[in-house]
Design a protein around this motif. Structure first.
Motif, PDB file in Angstrom:
ATOM      1  N   MET A   1       0.588  -1.254   0.545  1.00 14.60           N
ATOM      2  CA  MET A   1      -0.110   0.126   0.127  1.00 14.60           C
ATOM      3  C   MET A   1       0.874   0.799  -0.166  1.00 14.60           C
ATOM      4  SD  MET A   1      -3.220   1.253   3.023  1.00 14.60           S
ATOM      5  CE  MET A   1      -1.116   0.893   4.429  1.00 14.60           C
ATOM      6  N   PHE A   2       1.007   2.113  -0.750  1.00 14.79           N
ATOM      7  CA  PHE A   2       1.069   3.193  -0.868  1.00 14.79           C
ATOM      8  C   PHE A   2       0.504   4.774  -0.236  1.00 14.79           C
ATOM      9  CE2 PHE A   2       2.870   0.809  -3.942  1.00 14.79           C
ATOM     10  CZ  PHE A   2       4.012   0.613  -3.676  1.00 14.79           C
ATOM     11  N   VAL A   3       1.045   5.380   0.535  1.00 13.44           N
ATOM     12  CA  VAL A   3       0.528   6.909  -0.019  1.00 13.44           C
ATOM     13  C   VAL A   3       1.229   8.404  -0.371  1.00 13.44           C
ATOM     14  CG1 VAL A   3       0.086   8.850   2.012  1.00 13.44           C
ATOM     15  CG2 VAL A   3      -0.238   6.320   2.404  1.00 13.44           C
ATOM     16  N   VAL A   4       1.288   8.800  -1.285  1.00  9.22           N
ATOM     17  CA  VAL A   4       1.198  10.025  -2.306  1.00  9.22           C
ATOM     18  C   VAL A   4       0.886  11.070  -1.303  1.00  9.22           C
ATOM     19  CG1 VAL A   4       1.645  10.484  -3.906  1.00  9.22           C
ATOM     20  CG2 VAL A   4       1.625   8.066  -3.947  1.00  9.22           C
ATOM     21  N   THR A   5       2.100  11.736  -1.564  1.00 10.56           N
ATOM     22  CA  THR A   5       2.192  12.899  -0.809  1.00 10.56           C
ATOM     23  C   THR A   5       2.341  13.502  -1.730  1.00 10.56           C
ATOM     24  OG1 THR A   5       3.994  13.730   0.041  1.00 10.56           O
ATOM     25  CG2 THR A   5       2.451  12.973   1.356  1.00 10.56           C
ATOM     26  N   LEU A   6       1.450  15.236  -2.432  1.00  9.96           N
ATOM     27  CA  LEU A   6       1.668  15.551  -3.637  1.00  9.96           C
ATOM     28  C   LEU A   6       1.536  16.939  -2.779  1.00  9.96           C
ATOM     29  CD1 LEU A   6      -0.773  14.257  -5.958  1.00  9.96           C
ATOM     30  CD2 LEU A   6       1.634  13.857  -5.960  1.00  9.96           C
ATOM     31  N   LYS A   7       2.930  17.898  -2.462  1.00  4.67           N
ATOM     32  CA  LYS A   7       3.111  18.936  -2.320  1.00  4.67           C
ATOM     33  C   LYS A   7       3.490  20.560  -3.372  1.00  4.67           C
ATOM     34  CE  LYS A   7       4.154  17.880   2.120  1.00  4.67           C
ATOM     35  NZ  LYS A   7       5.118  17.336   2.986  1.00  4.67           N
ATOM     36  N   PHE A   8       2.273  21.209  -2.791  1.00  2.63           N
ATOM     37  CA  PHE A   8       2.455  21.695  -4.050  1.00  2.63           C
ATOM     38  C   PHE A   8       3.876  22.682  -3.917  1.00  2.63           C
ATOM     39  CE2 PHE A   8      -2.064  23.257  -3.921  1.00  2.63           C
ATOM     40  CZ  PHE A   8      -2.177  22.508  -4.559  1.00  2.63           C
ATOM     41  N   ALA A   9       4.917  23.039  -5.556  1.00  3.13           N
ATOM     42  CA  ALA A   9       5.916  23.757  -5.662  1.00  3.13           C
ATOM     43  C   ALA A   9       6.097  24.478  -6.650  1.00  3.13           C
ATOM     44  CB  ALA A   9       7.221  22.061  -6.735  1.00  3.13           C
ATOM     45  N   GLY A  10       6.877  24.340  -7.350  1.00  7.52           N
ATOM     46  CA  GLY A  10       7.679  26.166  -7.770  1.00  7.52           C
ATOM     47  C   GLY A  10       6.360  26.631  -9.059  1.00  7.52           C
ATOM     48  N   ASN A  11       5.775  25.994  -9.758  1.00  5.71           N
ATOM     49  CA  ASN A  11       5.095  26.216 -11.101  1.00  5.71           C
ATOM     50  C   ASN A  11       3.466  25.945 -10.487  1.00  5.71           C
ATOM     51  OD1 ASN A  11       4.652  26.408 -13.391  1.00  5.71           O
ATOM     52  ND2 ASN A  11       4.931  24.542 -14.033  1.00  5.71           N
ATOM     53  N   LYS A  12       3.219  25.730  -9.125  1.00  6.43           N
ATOM     54  CA  LYS A  12       2.094  26.501  -8.642  1.00  6.43           C
ATOM     55  C   LYS A  12       1.151  26.706  -9.682  1.00  6.43           C
ATOM     56  CE  LYS A  12      -0.566  27.143  -4.474  1.00  6.43           C
ATOM     57  NZ  LYS A  12      -0.489  27.062  -2.994  1.00  6.43           N
ATOM     58  N   ASP A  32      -9.388   2.345 -12.234  1.00 10.12           N
ATOM     59  CA  ASP A  32      -8.267   0.805 -12.126  1.00 10.12           C
ATOM     60  C   ASP A  32      -8.376   0.504 -10.745  1.00 10.12           C
ATOM     61  OD1 ASP A  32      -7.969   2.383 -15.095  1.00 10.12           O
ATOM     62  OD2 ASP A  32      -5.681   2.589 -14.103  1.00 10.12           O
ATOM     63  N   GLY A  33      -9.430   0.784  -9.858  1.00  5.04           N
ATOM     64  CA  GLY A  33      -8.626  -0.022  -8.876  1.00  5.04           C
ATOM     65  C   GLY A  33      -7.702   0.751  -7.864  1.00  5.04           C
ATOM     66  N   VAL A  34      -6.929   1.010  -8.245  1.00  2.01           N
ATOM     67  CA  VAL A  34      -5.771   0.987  -7.503  1.00  2.01           C
ATOM     68  C   VAL A  34      -6.058   2.069  -6.713  1.00  2.01           C
ATOM     69  CG1 VAL A  34      -3.559   2.084  -7.845  1.00  2.01           C
ATOM     70  CG2 VAL A  34      -4.613   0.702  -9.782  1.00  2.01           C
ATOM     71  N   PHE A  35      -6.579   3.568  -6.672  1.00  2.00           N
ATOM     72  CA  PHE A  35      -6.634   4.476  -5.388  1.00  2.00           C
ATOM     73  C   PHE A  35      -7.948   4.269  -4.512  1.00  2.00           C
ATOM     74  CE2 PHE A  35      -5.525   7.821  -8.975  1.00  2.00           C
ATOM     75  CZ  PHE A  35      -3.605   7.615  -7.979  1.00  2.00           C
ATOM     76  N   LEU A  36      -7.526   4.259  -3.645  1.00  4.95           N
ATOM     77  CA  LEU A  36      -8.967   4.025  -2.534  1.00  4.95           C
ATOM     78  C   LEU A  36      -8.982   5.416  -1.932  1.00  4.95           C
ATOM     79  CD1 LEU A  36      -6.842   1.007  -0.424  1.00  4.95           C
ATOM     80  CD2 LEU A  36      -9.216   0.741  -2.165  1.00  4.95           C
ATOM     81  N   LEU A  37      -8.760   6.832  -1.993  1.00  2.01           N
ATOM     82  CA  LEU A  37      -8.259   7.616  -1.713  1.00  2.01           C
ATOM     83  C   LEU A  37      -7.488   8.686  -2.205  1.00  2.01           C
ATOM     84  CD1 LEU A  37      -9.137   8.664   2.576  1.00  2.01           C
ATOM     85  CD2 LEU A  37      -7.404   9.859   1.380  1.00  2.01           C
ATOM     86  N   THR A  38      -8.246   9.714  -2.446  1.00  2.00           N
ATOM     87  CA  THR A  38      -7.982  11.292  -2.329  1.00  2.00           C
ATOM     88  C   THR A  38      -8.577  12.475  -1.785  1.00  2.00           C
ATOM     89  OG1 THR A  38      -8.701  11.855  -4.763  1.00  2.00           O
ATOM     90  CG2 THR A  38      -6.892  10.030  -5.124  1.00  2.00           C
ATOM     91  N   GLY A  39      -7.230  12.989  -1.338  1.00  2.00           N
ATOM     92  CA  GLY A  39      -7.633  14.575  -0.798  1.00  2.00           C
ATOM     93  C   GLY A  39      -6.921  15.221  -0.531  1.00  2.00           C
ATOM     94  N   SER A  40      -7.144  16.772   0.109  1.00  4.41           N
ATOM     95  CA  SER A  40      -6.257  17.460  -0.239  1.00  4.41           C
ATOM     96  C   SER A  40      -5.252  17.213   1.812  1.00  4.41           C
ATOM     97  CB  SER A  40      -6.919  18.934  -0.356  1.00  4.41           C
ATOM     98  OG  SER A  40      -7.973  19.064  -0.874  1.00  4.41           O
ATOM     99  N   LEU A  41      -4.379  18.069   1.333  1.00  5.67           N
ATOM    100  CA  LEU A  41      -3.707  18.403   2.528  1.00  5.67           C
ATOM    101  C   LEU A  41      -3.818  20.146   3.434  1.00  5.67           C
ATOM    102  CD1 LEU A  41      -0.197  16.877   1.533  1.00  5.67           C
ATOM    103  CD2 LEU A  41      -1.487  15.896   2.270  1.00  5.67           C
ATOM    104  N   GLN A  42      -4.499  19.066   4.774  1.00 11.30           N
ATOM    105  CA  GLN A  42      -4.718  20.438   5.550  1.00 11.30           C
ATOM    106  C   GLN A  42      -3.540  21.350   6.293  1.00 11.30           C
ATOM    107  OE1 GLN A  42      -7.819  21.372   5.216  1.00 11.30           O
ATOM    108  NE2 GLN A  42      -7.708  19.622   3.653  1.00 11.30           N
ATOM    109  N   ALA A  48      -6.631  24.726   3.849  1.00  8.48           N
ATOM    110  CA  ALA A  48      -5.637  23.498   2.280  1.00  8.48           C
ATOM    111  C   ALA A  48      -5.332  24.400   1.751  1.00  8.48           C
ATOM    112  CB  ALA A  48      -7.552  23.165   1.321  1.00  8.48           C
ATOM    113  N   GLY A  49      -4.151  23.859   0.672  1.00  5.95           N
ATOM    114  CA  GLY A  49      -3.685  24.721  -0.140  1.00  5.95           C
ATOM    115  C   GLY A  49      -2.266  24.252  -0.118  1.00  5.95           C
ATOM    116  N   LEU A  50      -2.158  23.166   0.497  1.00  4.66           N
ATOM    117  CA  LEU A  50      -0.577  22.812   1.264  1.00  4.66           C
ATOM    118  C   LEU A  50      -0.585  21.356  -0.678  1.00  4.66           C
ATOM    119  CD1 LEU A  50      -0.820  21.588   4.569  1.00  4.66           C
ATOM    120  CD2 LEU A  50       0.259  23.986   2.918  1.00  4.66           C
ATOM    121  N   GLY A  51      -1.526  21.226  -0.781  1.00  3.09           N
ATOM    122  CA  GLY A  51      -1.206  20.020  -1.948  1.00  3.09           C
ATOM    123  C   GLY A  51      -2.219  18.993  -1.827  1.00  3.09           C
TER     124      GLY A  51
END
Length: 100
Positions: A1-12, A32-42, A48-51
């Motif tokens: 299982m994986f947790v992927v964080t997507l944090k805003f970078a230079g090209n926001k 595809d049955g791969v993602f169980l959850l997506t959401g905003s980082l608080q 919100a607004g961190l990614g």
């Protein structure tokens, strides 16, 4: 299982122009049955607004790396991605499907 964080970078600032492709990438992950959850980082203040973050399962590290690289936000450096792998140990029975 994986947790992927997507944090805003230079090209926001390019995010609005790439949002349709990013949303299509998310949709495909669920289809595809791969993602169980997506959401905003608080932030600690609850803002919100961190990614964003993704909880994914059922694929290898190589596959999740390729999938994350295909996100237009990652490809265009709107966000920087960090992939954390979790080897489930103890689980609530509602999440038993994650233990493989």
């Amino acid at each position: 299982m994986f947790v992927v964080t997507l944090k805003f970078a230079g090209n926001k600032a390019a995010a609005p122009h790439l949002m349709e492709g990013h949303n299509a990438w998310i949709r495909k992950g669920f289809e595809d049955g791969v993602f169980l959850l997506t959401g905003s980082l608080q932030s600690a203040a609850g803002n919100a607004g961190l990614g964003g973050a993704v909880l994914a399962h059922g694929i290898s590290r190589t596959e999740i790396e390729a999938r994350v690289a295909a996100d237009p936000f990652v490809a265009e450096q709107v966000v920087s991605a960090e992939i954390l792998e979790i080897a489930p140990g103890r689980l609530d029975e509602r999440l038993a499907f994650l233990k493989g």
